[in-house]
Scaffold this motif. Sequence first.
Motif, PDB file in Angstrom:
ATOM      1  N   ALA A  25     -30.910 -12.812  15.357  1.00 55.96           N
ATOM      2  CA  ALA A  25     -31.380 -12.134  14.143  1.00 55.96           C
ATOM      3  C   ALA A  25     -30.338 -11.151  13.624  1.00 55.96           C
ATOM      4  O   ALA A  25     -30.049 -11.096  12.419  1.00 55.96           O
ATOM      5  CB  ALA A  25     -32.698 -11.414  14.417  1.00 55.96           C
ATOM      6  N   ILE A  80     -33.163 -11.969  19.405  1.00 50.52           N
ATOM      7  CA  ILE A  80     -32.817 -10.725  18.705  1.00 50.52           C
ATOM      8  C   ILE A  80     -31.330 -10.721  18.354  1.00 50.52           C
ATOM      9  O   ILE A  80     -30.937 -10.297  17.262  1.00 50.52           O
ATOM     10  CB  ILE A  80     -33.186  -9.496  19.553  1.00 50.52           C
ATOM     11  CG1 ILE A  80     -34.705  -9.447  19.761  1.00 50.52           C
ATOM     12  CG2 ILE A  80     -32.715  -8.215  18.872  1.00 50.52           C
ATOM     13  CD1 ILE A  80     -35.153  -8.434  20.773  1.00 50.52           C
ATOM     14  N   SER A 135     -34.541  -8.122   7.578  1.00 48.20           N
ATOM     15  CA  SER A 135     -34.252  -9.406   8.218  1.00 48.20           C
ATOM     16  C   SER A 135     -34.116  -9.264   9.728  1.00 48.20           C
ATOM     17  O   SER A 135     -34.449 -10.178  10.478  1.00 48.20           O
ATOM     18  CB  SER A 135     -32.975 -10.019   7.628  1.00 48.20           C
ATOM     19  OG  SER A 135     -31.822  -9.273   8.004  1.00 48.20           O
ATOM     20  N   VAL A 136     -33.638  -8.096  10.161  1.00 47.99           N
ATOM     21  CA  VAL A 136     -33.530  -7.839  11.603  1.00 47.99           C
ATOM     22  C   VAL A 136     -34.897  -7.458  12.175  1.00 47.99           C
ATOM     23  O   VAL A 136     -35.347  -8.010  13.179  1.00 47.99           O
ATOM     24  CB  VAL A 136     -32.508  -6.714  11.873  1.00 47.99           C
ATOM     25  CG1 VAL A 136     -32.536  -6.315  13.345  1.00 47.99           C
ATOM     26  CG2 VAL A 136     -31.103  -7.166  11.484  1.00 47.99           C
ATOM     27  N   ALA A 192     -28.002 -11.750  10.269  1.00 45.63           N
ATOM     28  CA  ALA A 192     -28.112 -10.788   9.169  1.00 45.63           C
ATOM     29  C   ALA A 192     -26.747 -10.378   8.636  1.00 45.63           C
ATOM     30  O   ALA A 192     -26.619  -9.910   7.504  1.00 45.63           O
ATOM     31  CB  ALA A 192     -28.887  -9.553   9.631  1.00 45.63           C
ATOM     32  N   ASP A 197     -37.923  -7.998  11.163  1.00 48.47           N
ATOM     33  CA  ASP A 197     -38.968  -9.019  11.165  1.00 48.47           C
ATOM     34  C   ASP A 197     -38.914  -9.892  12.420  1.00 48.47           C
ATOM     35  O   ASP A 197     -39.913 -10.501  12.804  1.00 48.47           O
ATOM     36  CB  ASP A 197     -38.860  -9.901   9.916  1.00 48.47           C
ATOM     37  CG  ASP A 197     -39.376  -9.202   8.672  1.00 48.47           C
ATOM     38  OD1 ASP A 197     -39.924  -8.088   8.799  1.00 48.47           O
ATOM     39  OD2 ASP A 197     -39.228  -9.764   7.566  1.00 48.47           O
ATOM     40  N   ALA A 198     -37.748  -9.935  13.057  1.00 52.04           N
ATOM     41  CA  ALA A 198     -37.596 -10.751  14.267  1.00 52.04           C
ATOM     42  C   ALA A 198     -37.963  -9.981  15.533  1.00 52.04           C
ATOM     43  O   ALA A 198     -38.105 -10.588  16.611  1.00 52.04           O
ATOM     44  CB  ALA A 198     -36.155 -11.252  14.377  1.00 52.04           C
TER      45      ALA A 198
END
Length: 202
Positions: A95, A92, A41-42, A99, A44-45
């Motif tokens: 993200a 970021i 999840s982190v 998360a 992908d950003a």
Amino acid sequence: MNKKLAAALSGGAVMVVALSGCTSATKESGPDPKLVAWAKSVCDAVPAQDAKIKAANAQIAKTATDGNLPPKTVRDTYAQAFQDMSDGYKAIAAAIGGAGAPPGVDDGAKRQQDAVKNLNGLSASYAGLKKQVDGLDTKNQGKFAKGLHDVADQTKQIGEQNNSGTEALKRLEQGEVQQAIAQQASCKVSASAPPSAPATAG
């Protein structure tokens, strides 16, 4: 002065690479699947924002090498670059914040919060620089040059923030977090691209 400004800003992409660069540590059993999902999840950003920040750095360096650009063009280019950096770091931070704390990691919540705080601080600093650049007097060459000098001075302080943020991200990535990030293709893609080459002053 433009070249000095570019040199001062050339490290802007380092933090994102720090997040995505830890791809060497792995173990046979692998990290907790929940932690892998967190890392995804982190990660992908990261690539889109990494690209945005690197492009902003490149645009600053390109502008610095062209002494024939009118002050308004220089101002507008730097303003957009600062805005892109601010947006990139903010995204970021969002993200990592969204998360939540990395599952099963000792002191994970604090490490996550420190990273988010530093990234949001950088975002705010670049937003402040954008506002400062917007206010530069492009009709008076002397005032414009002085204004750029003041902006360059501000970037030195942001450089210290950048170092603190990098350390916060390194702390977040320790142990199994690093291993989980190493499994993410999106982080590997981002890590494979080096940051913008520093522009030389002079």
